[in-house]
Motif scaffolding. Structure first.
Motif, PDB file in Angstrom:
ATOM      1  N   SER A  57       0.538   6.913  -2.674  1.00  0.00           N
ATOM      2  CA  SER A  57       1.574   7.955  -2.670  1.00  0.00           C
ATOM      3  C   SER A  57       2.745   7.518  -1.792  1.00  0.00           C
ATOM      4  CB  SER A  57       0.992   9.284  -2.174  1.00  0.00           C
ATOM      5  OG  SER A  57       1.914  10.338  -2.367  1.00  0.00           O
ATOM      6  N   PRO A  58       3.579   6.622  -2.271  1.00  0.00           N
ATOM      7  CA  PRO A  58       4.664   6.083  -1.455  1.00  0.00           C
ATOM      8  C   PRO A  58       5.747   7.092  -1.087  1.00  0.00           C
ATOM      9  CG  PRO A  58       4.836   5.304  -3.732  1.00  0.00           C
ATOM     10  CD  PRO A  58       3.507   5.972  -3.604  1.00  0.00           C
ATOM     11  N   LYS A  59       5.806   8.210  -1.786  1.00  0.00           N
ATOM     12  CA  LYS A  59       6.884   9.164  -1.524  1.00  0.00           C
ATOM     13  C   LYS A  59       6.463  10.365  -0.679  1.00  0.00           C
ATOM     14  CE  LYS A  59       9.438   8.039  -5.750  1.00  0.00           C
ATOM     15  NZ  LYS A  59      10.036   8.569  -7.006  1.00  0.00           N
ATOM     16  N   ARG A  68      -1.154   2.573   5.484  1.00  0.00           N
ATOM     17  CA  ARG A  68      -1.147   1.699   4.291  1.00  0.00           C
ATOM     18  C   ARG A  68      -1.936   2.332   3.151  1.00  0.00           C
ATOM     19  NH1 ARG A  68      -1.856  -2.427   8.284  1.00  0.00           N
ATOM     20  NH2 ARG A  68      -4.108  -2.447   7.875  1.00  0.00           N
ATOM     21  N   ASP A  86       7.623   3.785   9.522  1.00  0.00           N
ATOM     22  CA  ASP A  86       7.575   4.329   8.162  1.00  0.00           C
ATOM     23  C   ASP A  86       8.786   5.242   7.958  1.00  0.00           C
ATOM     24  OD1 ASP A  86       6.807   6.485   6.094  1.00  0.00           O
ATOM     25  OD2 ASP A  86       5.198   5.011   5.834  1.00  0.00           O
ATOM     26  N   ARG A  92       0.269   4.940   1.548  1.00  0.00           N
ATOM     27  CA  ARG A  92       1.387   4.372   0.798  1.00  0.00           C
ATOM     28  C   ARG A  92       0.937   3.642  -0.475  1.00  0.00           C
ATOM     29  NH1 ARG A  92       4.230   7.890   2.120  1.00  0.00           N
ATOM     30  NH2 ARG A  92       5.269   7.950   4.152  1.00  0.00           N
ATOM     31  N   CYS A 129       8.116   9.214   7.880  1.00  0.00           N
ATOM     32  CA  CYS A 129       7.171   9.733   8.866  1.00  0.00           C
ATOM     33  C   CYS A 129       7.924  10.330  10.049  1.00  0.00           C
ATOM     34  CB  CYS A 129       6.245   8.611   9.343  1.00  0.00           C
ATOM     35  SG  CYS A 129       4.943   9.152  10.482  1.00  0.00           S
ATOM     36  N   GLY A 176      -3.506  11.049  -0.364  1.00  0.00           N
ATOM     37  CA  GLY A 176      -2.519  10.426  -1.234  1.00  0.00           C
ATOM     38  C   GLY A 176      -2.806  10.662  -2.698  1.00  0.00           C
TER      39      GLY A 176
END
Length: 299
Positions: A179-181, A173, A253, A176, A256, A134
């Motif tokens: 790096s949430p995108k 988790r 997610d 995210r 995903c 991430g």
């Protein structure tokens, strides 16, 4: 790695769930009924639509890979050594034509792909790998982990399904949080029992297996007595359960995609297994994994 058909995760069901995550917008609320005039009971207005699911990017600009020895190309070009250059996920070898090579191009590989997998890693290590991935802010993270959780010295040492689930949830988790995108491609765990069936035809492979390769499945490779058969069935059932976890956690997610059991279902031939251990994918086998991943990521 990827025998009876019982308990198999159906690819159609897994893929349907993945498609559902990236298509359509669900609407909620009540519609006003016709005929309402003065004095009619007031109706609740329609609720705002939920935020649309983000569109899946079929051409991410960078790739980070996490997982175990398969992603490191272990035993693909030498005995008991990593060969990341032929990794299905990030390798630069043209014969494999890795997922990253197809997506970002050969010249961009050094700057836009990172192989953070480790040979021998189990699912408990994935949160740390995902956090490191991430930090790169990749367009796509590939996940192939779980074979080592089933490949232990005995079936009693296999990772419990509940612990496997907790570690994978923690890994998602961890990604995210930084790096949430990033999109995530999750490979199913290969069918270890089928690999035993194919590889036991090699005398050399069985000698290497005696060095301690996946004893829970490959130990006493020629023993077909009741106890050995049940031991291998127990490993098979555990891999099926791990794949159910991968499918379920990934489905929660929005960015995903699970492979729907495609790697588990893939029938590796002798040519697609390492000529040194007849268990890990060969260079040709790594290429087949790259093809599966590319098809799912770009569909």
């Amino acid at each position: 790695m990827a025998a009876g058909r019982r308990g198999r995760i159906r690819t159609a069901a897994g893929w349907t769930a993945a498609v559902a995550l990236v298509s359509g917008v669900a609407l909620s609320g009540c519609e006003a009924e016709p005929g309402g005039g003065p004095g009619a009971a007031s109706r609740p207005s329609a609720s705002p639509s939920p935020r649309p699911t983000p569109a899946w990017d079929t051409s991410p600009a960078s790739v980070a890979a996490v997982g175990d020895s398969i992603t490191r190309g272990f035993d693909a070009c030498g005995l008991l050594v990593d060969c990341p250059e032929v990794s299905w996920a990030t390798g630069g070898d043209a014969r494999v034509n890795s997922l990253a090579r197809r997506l970002v191009g050969p010249s961009a590989l050094p700057a836009r792909s990172w192989n953070l997998a480790r040979s021998g890693a189990r699912m408990a290590e994935l949160p740390g790998q995902m956090a490191a991935a991430g930090a790169k802010k990749p367009g796509l993270v590939t996940v192939m982990a779980g074979a080592n959780d089933a490949c232990r010295d005995s079936t009693g040492l296999m990772t419990p399904v509940s612990s496997f689930r907790s570690s994978f949830e923690e890994a998602m988790r961890a990604l995210r949080a930084v790096s949430p995108k990033s999109q995530v491609y999750v490979s199913s765990v290969p069918d270890l029992k089928r690999l035993w069936t194919t590889g036991r035809g090699s005398a050399l492979g069985k000698q290497v297996w005696k060095l301690g390769v996946c004893r829970s499945m490959l130990g006493d490779a020629d023993d077909v007595g009741a106890a050995a058969v049940e031991r291998r069935e127990e490993v098979y059932r555990r891999v099926v359960a791990y794949n159910e976890v991968l499918r379920d956690v990934c489905a929660k997610d929005r960015l995903c995609r699970y492979d729907g059991g495609a790697v588990f279902d893939y029938r590796f031939t002798g040519a697609q297994l390492s000529p040194w251990d007849w268990f890990h994918p060969s260079t040709d086998g790594q290429g087949r994994l790259a093809e599966i991943a590319y098809r799912i990521v770009t569909s």
